[in-house]
Write an enzyme that holds these catalytic residues in place. Structure first.
Site, short mmCIF file in Angstrom:
data_model
loop_
_atom_site.label_atom_id
_atom_site.label_comp_id
_atom_site.label_asym_id
_atom_site.label_seq_id
_atom_site.Cartn_x
_atom_site.Cartn_y
_atom_site.Cartn_z
N ARG A 173 -10.51 0.84 -5.81
CA ARG A 173 -9.75 0.16 -4.77
C ARG A 173 -9.28 1.08 -3.66
NH1 ARG A 173 -6.45 -3.62 -8.83
NH2 ARG A 173 -6.23 -1.60 -9.80
N GLU A 214 -3.20 4.53 -18.18
CA GLU A 214 -2.26 3.80 -19.02
C GLU A 214 -2.93 3.35 -20.31
OE1 GLU A 214 -2.92 1.55 -15.48
OE2 GLU A 214 -2.76 3.71 -15.53
#
Length: 161
Positions: free
Chosen positions: A66, A103
């Site tokens: 992104r 994460e």
């Protein structure tokens, strides 16, 4: 430009995707932001303004995937080159590589060795700041190329992580 108003518009556009990509993860889907051309333009203009307050970079670096959506727009607005940092194995030619923790797992990034020259000032662009793992990995790649990161630039910060 009204930063508070822009932030509210961005927050309204982002959608939550619970249990994606695996159970227990609350994914923030920023893709709806790109359905609003004015919001994209205003966001990139605000980010360019913030970068220019820090200094004049030589290169904008975008992190897959992104960071590729806003990085080239920022680079074009600033009249400077764009360089891509990609996931391992996606770039031809010789690359610097670095592993990093996300994460929800370990990944590896590549950057072509000839993408930067020593001493260049760079801005690293990504969509959001979660744990900081991707930005740290990008900074390590820039260090390997002997370039200097003058600022990390993100659209959102997930302060709950």
């Amino acid at each position: 430009m009204q930063a508070a108003g822009l932030l509210e518009r961005l927050k309204e556009a982002v959608k939550d995707a619970p249990d994606f990509p695996r159970p227990g993860i609350l994914f923030k889907d920023i893709m709806p932001v790109f359905q609003d051309p004015k919001l994209v333009s205003d966001t990139c203009a605000a980010l360019v303004e913030e970068v220019e307050n820090v200094g004049k970079p030589d290169v904008i670096i975008g992190i897959e995937a992104r960071g590729f959506l806003i990085g080239p727009i920022m680079a074009q607005k600033m009249g400077i080159p764009f360089v891509a940092i990609r996931k391992k194995g996606k770039l031809p030619r010789e690359c610097f590589s670095v592993k990093y923790e996300k994460e929800y797992g370990v990944e590896e990034f590549d950057m072509q060795k000839d993408a930067l020259t020593p001493g260049q000032k760079v801005v690293v662009v990504d969509d959001l700041l979660a744990t900081g793992g991707t930005l740290e990995a990008a900074a390590k790649l820039c260090d390997m190329a002997k370039a200097t990161v003058i600022v990390h630039c993100v659209m959102f910060e997930l302060d709950f992580l």
